[in-house]
Scaffold this active site. Structure first.
Site, short mmCIF file in Angstrom:
data_model
loop_
_atom_site.label_atom_id
_atom_site.label_comp_id
_atom_site.label_asym_id
_atom_site.label_seq_id
_atom_site.Cartn_x
_atom_site.Cartn_y
_atom_site.Cartn_z
N TYR A 33 3.19 -22.21 -101.20
CA TYR A 33 3.99 -23.08 -102.29
C TYR A 33 5.36 -22.41 -102.45
O TYR A 33 5.41 -21.21 -103.11
CB TYR A 33 3.35 -23.23 -103.50
CG TYR A 33 2.03 -24.09 -103.70
CD1 TYR A 33 1.82 -24.95 -102.74
CD2 TYR A 33 1.22 -23.94 -104.70
CE1 TYR A 33 0.57 -25.59 -102.54
CE2 TYR A 33 -0.01 -24.44 -104.74
CZ TYR A 33 -0.13 -25.58 -103.70
OH TYR A 33 -1.38 -26.31 -103.66
N PHE A 87 2.24 -40.98 -108.99
CA PHE A 87 2.26 -42.71 -108.86
C PHE A 87 1.60 -43.30 -109.80
O PHE A 87 2.02 -44.30 -110.25
CB PHE A 87 1.98 -42.94 -107.42
CG PHE A 87 2.44 -44.35 -106.94
CD1 PHE A 87 3.73 -44.43 -106.27
CD2 PHE A 87 1.50 -45.50 -107.02
CE1 PHE A 87 3.94 -45.85 -105.79
CE2 PHE A 87 1.95 -46.84 -106.48
CZ PHE A 87 3.26 -46.82 -106.04
#
Length: 345
Positions: free
Chosen positions: A67, A221
């Site tokens: 990350y 989403f």
């Protein structure tokens, strides 16, 4: 009611992270987006989010060496130092990024690489031991028993407390667990992604391995935060490269949110809370399975919203309304599903 009493009532319940594992809050925090993948971030707000999560009873904090090529681990280090005895710290190895093109990814699970990664994560995080160390992705060219054996050496040396795997099949989990106890299996599990229910979730329940769903909100989403990544998100947001979030797939999938909107509207809760409540309740179909979702956020308001979802119970009718969604999703979780358990089943 005193402020302290009110805060205690907001704290989430606790559960064990697998058989014999540490006790953690029933919801964790995915930290990736605080410094990687989802576009611009506010570091000060992200730090405040870490603190607020802990106040609410979130104790499992999840990161990985890839990350931001270590940046997320470095970002977490001050928080970890300040609260070391209060949290369970998870990080991962196994995904190799190309410094010149982060979109290019490889996988390594060999013993020298594992040791190199563990030592580097320990340095970046500023700790002597990693509580939960995951194999981030499976390298099919290395026997999983060999990979887990190398990870087990880190446990014997006191550098790692417990082992985890990510995106493995039920058969792979069983083979790994026979080599050394696995505490947790992390894979995508949500209203949009239920392929893990074929073999991975049942195997985890059978073995007493905790299941840690990542992206339980469908990478945002399912909250309605965007409807087409190609149009709504910044150029540096990696969701623009995910098949189900762009073009015709995004349009089709946005229509699938209607049942989520109905449940949320009828209950007076958010879409995200509906999706998270579903994950927590879905786990109840697997007796003995400990499930700790790790929705990612970098805002205090969102972590408050997400943890409140642990106290929401959906009715049988609401669950039935949400049931068909996953089978109708257009597009894969990734452009290359070979990196996932579903790609090997």
């Amino acid at each position: 009611m005193s402020q302290d009493t009110s805060r205690n009532q907001d704290r989430i319940a606790r559960t064990s992270l697998g058989t014999g594992g540490p006790e953690v809050g029933v919801q964790g925090l995915g930290c990736m987006g605080m410094s990687f993948a989802y576009g611009p971030t506010d570091a000060a707000e992200a730090r405040a989010t870490l603190e607020r999560a802990l106040e609410l009873g979130v104790t499992l904090y999840d990161t990985a060496d890839m990350y931001g090529m270590g940046e997320n681990e470095r970002f977490l280090a001050p928080f970890v130092s300040a609260h070391r005895d209060e949290i369970t710290l998870a990080t991962k190895f196994g995904i190799v990024l190309d410094p010149d093109d982060p979109a290019k990814r490889g996988v390594r699970n060999d013993r020298p690489y594992i040791r190199q990664c563990a030592e580097a994560s320990l340095r970046r995080l500023g700790v002597d031991v990693i509580d939960l160390y995951y194999m981030h992705r499976r390298d099919v060219n290395v026997p999983i028993e060999e990979t887990v054996g190398a990870m087990a050496e880190l446990v014997e040396e006191g550098k790692v407390r417990q082992l985890g795997l990510s995106e493995v099949t039920g058969a792979e989990l069983r083979a790994a667990h026979a080599e050394h106890p696995i505490a947790a299996l992390q894979s995508e599990w949500s209203l949009f992604s239920r392929d893990v229910e074929r073999t991975a979730v049942p195997a985890a329940a059978d073995l007493g391995v905790a299941f840690v769903p990542y992206s339980p909100l469908g990478r945002g989403f399912l909250t309605g935060a965007f409807t087409d990544a190609g149009k709504d998100l910044t150029e540096d947001d990696f969701r623009r490269r995910m098949p189900r979030f762009t073009g015709e797939n995004a349009e089709a999938n946005a229509a699938l949110l209607e049942p989520v909107r109905k449940v949320a509207g009828d209950r007076g809760i958010t879409l995200g809370q509906t999706a998270l409540a579903w994950v927590h309740q879905r786990a109840e179909r697997y007796p003995g399975l400990s499930v700790v979702p790790i929705p990612g956020t970098r805002k205090r308001s969102r972590v408050e919203e997400n943890t409140a979802a642990t106290r929401i119970r959906l009715t049988d009718g609401e669950l039935a309304l949400l049931e068909p969604i996953a089978d109708r999703v257009a597009g894969g979780r990734y452009a290359d599903m070979a990196f996932t358990s579903a790609g090997r089943e």
